[in-house]
Design an enzyme around this catalytic site. Structure first.
Site, PDB file in Angstrom:
ATOM      1  N   ASP A 107      66.882  31.085  59.205  1.00 24.40           N
ATOM      2  CA  ASP A 107      67.517  31.046  60.517  1.00 24.40           C
ATOM      3  C   ASP A 107      66.977  29.899  61.355  1.00 24.40           C
ATOM      4  OD1 ASP A 107      68.762  33.315  59.655  1.00 24.40           O
ATOM      5  OD2 ASP A 107      67.560  34.692  60.856  1.00 24.40           O
ATOM      6  N   TYR A 163      58.812  36.657  52.377  1.00 27.60           N
ATOM      7  CA  TYR A 163      58.698  36.117  53.728  1.00 27.60           C
ATOM      8  C   TYR A 163      57.430  36.667  54.383  1.00 27.60           C
ATOM      9  CZ  TYR A 163      63.487  34.244  53.839  1.00 27.60           C
ATOM     10  OH  TYR A 163      64.630  33.513  53.602  1.00 27.60           O
TER      11      TYR A 163
END
Length: 568
Positions: A107, A163
């Site tokens: 993102d 992540y």
């Protein structure tokens, strides 16, 4: 007698297999010029299917995926590949023609320490990585590349992604940065500014933050008020009377948790997009009740004397809520405020009671890991993304693990390392998972909310944690590496682990720490984390046990491992 047949002609040699056409492609100009002798015939190079391992810091970029009109990592990388001679002129800005693929989409503002992209590129003569890095910004670095099979795709062959979200420890403290109408954003540069010194240098613009009239300032305050050249802000009382207040920082302990009134040198409102904190539009000045008499007593003027998340200020916050709900007398509020002020001014130093003692203890770690474990397994994450309906098969994702076991210190701030491993993730999914976990840790939402969060028939408004602390830590190609281990190199970050760690230390970690010091990204976001802005936090209280029973049935129908999911 039959005629003798002619001798068989020798077979034609096979033409080398080319990547995109049957005709040999001319070498790019940049490659022909590299070390080429003008007197020698030009050499033709072949395209190779390779996987490139790289890292980047997401600051200033609108995410990984190429987007018209936006600066993206992918856009810069494609142009750099062309400039480095890896892509011919005919395929410039046409990634499909050289089979471009990425292992993960990140993102806006999200970084990556081990991203993988693949395609057919000219990687000869040697020095391809150096040529590529010379065309990239310093915050994007390619570590190396490996030859892969012709069918390889960085997106399809990546079976796991890890992540890491670096979360400030204080975000888990229920008493740190409590909700206040004072930090609710508003439009216009002439409004007063309310700020928490641990949140942001600029704070948030708030209308009518000064509250009603109070006592006259003492002589020391008058000297400050009469200082020539100082900008002032209008403080409106209950009857609309205006008072002049210096634009220099003034700590207002009556607000609790170190709220400060300040007027910025410029009306920069760039933080406003993250500050739509109120869902009901309330807060014109509910803070008036909380503040009491905003001008009544002088308070410490230096930022060092204001500490968010303190024992004394928590009492003030509690009294504010009680006064608002139970109609306590203003005199009681004033008494509480004076007590907090006296503690802070005792002997001209901060009282030990005001110093925050919250730490990521074993008890806190155990609770946080228990909450994160709710995400493990196959779940319907339609409430943890946007634009994906519950009936969409893509809403089902498989989370392998989600843990938060270590604490790292960056530029004086302690961060919890939240590590999540999954097959694939949807837009904002990780940030929403972290956001709801923080809400539960801060007692904004009950842990029982997870009983309904994954149900198809229930739609919850889940908070989205700031993007700055998130980065892609590794892309894993376990199945591919196992299948082709005898003929091809493994696609892995391991050979470049040291370079990746150096990149994180140089670019990613300083960016995360700087955003907390300068912008207060997470701290300001915490002010919006309340049941008023997110009424779904109290869903379990209003629906009773029926929702919990339905959740049990729903979970029994879930499959442990979904079919091959190639989404990112």
């Amino acid at each position: 007698m039959a005629a003798a047949s002619p001798p068989p002609s020798p077979p034609h040699p096979k033409r080398p297999k080319m990547s995109s056409s049957s005709d040999p492609e001319p070498e790019p100009t940049s490659l022909s010029a590299a070390g080429a002798d003008p007197g020698q015939p030009r050499r033709r190079y072949k395209r190779r299917k390779v996987a490139i391992i790289l890292a980047y810091c997401g600051a200033g970029y609108q995410g990984m995926q190429k987007n018209p009109g936006a600066r993206t990592i992918e856009g810069d990388l494609e142009e750099a590949l062309y400039q480095a001679g890896a892509v011919p002129e005919a395929d410039r800005a046409a990634p499909a023609r050289y089979e471009w693929a990425r292992a993960a989409r990140t993102d806006k503002g999200v970084s990556a320490a081990a991203q993988v992209v693949s395609g057919r590129f000219y990687v000869d003569p040697p020095g391809f990585i150096d040529r590529l890095n010379a065309k990239l910004a310093p915050q994007i670095r390619a570590f190396g590349y490996v030859r892969v099979t012709n069918s390889f795709s960085a997106k399809k062959f990546c079976d796991r992604r890890r992540y890491v979200y670096l979360l400030p420890v204080l975000a888990l403290d229920p008493s740190a940065h409590p909700d206040r109408e004072a930090v609710k954003a508003s439009a216009g540069s002439e409004n007063q500014l309310a700020k928490c010194v641990e949140c942001s240098e600029r704070g948030r613009k708030v209308p009518d933050i000064m509250g009603r009239e109070g006592k006259l300032p003492d002589s020391e305050e008058e000297k400050v008020l009469d200082t020539p050249g100082e900008e002032t802000v209008a403080a409106h009382g209950e009857l609309g009377d205006a008072k002049s207040v210096p634009a220099s920082s003034v700590t207002e302990t009556g607000l609790g948790d170190g709220v400060m009134i300040d007027l910025p040198s410029s009306g920069n409102g760039t933080e406003a997009q993250n500050a739509e904190l109120g869902s009901n539009g309330a807060g014109k000045c509910d803070i008036e009740t909380a503040v009491g008499n905003c001008h009544s007593e002088a308070v410490p003027t230096s930022a060092s004397e204001t500490i968010c998340s303190t024992v004394g200020s928590v009492d003030v916050i509690a009294s504010v809520v009680a006064e608002k709900e139970n109609n306590f007398e203003p005199a009681d509020i004033e008494k509480e405020r004076m007590q907090a002020t006296n503690i802070q001014k005792e002997n001209g130093e901060e009282s030990p009671l005001l110093k925050n003692t919250f730490a990521y203890t074993d008890e806190v770690k155990e609770k946080f890991n228990r909450i994160l474990k709710h995400y493990v397994g196959t779940r319907n994450f339609h409430n943890f993304t946007t634009r994906t309906k519950a009936e969409d098969p893509a809403a089902k994702r498989y989370i392998i693990s989600f843990t938060a076991n270590t604490v790292v210190s960056l530029d004086g701030i302690d961060f919890v390392r939240c590590e999540v491993v999954g097959q694939s993730f949807m837009l904002h999914q990780i940030r929403k998972m972290v956001g709801l976990a923080i809400a539960v840790m801060r007692n904004c939402a009950p842990e029982s909310i997870y009983d309904v969060a994954f149900r198809k028939d229930i739609r919850l408004n889940v908070p989205t944690a700031p993007e700055v602390g998130l980065h892609l830590d590794e892309c894993m190609f376990t199945s591919y590496n196992s299948k082709w281990m005898d003929t091809h190199e493994a696609v892995s970050i391991e050979p470049y682990a040291e370079e990746a760690e150096e990149f994180k230390i140089k670019y990613i970690f300083p960016h995360i720490a700087a955003m907390e010091h300068k912008e207060g990204a997470v701290a300001l976001w915490l002010h919006s984390l309340n049941s008023r802005n997110y009424p779904d936090f109290r869903y379990m209280e209003t629906t009773g046990s029926e929702a919990k029973v339905g959740a049990v049935v729903e979970n029994m129908e879930e499959v442990q491992m979904p079919s091959n999911n190639v989404s990112e």
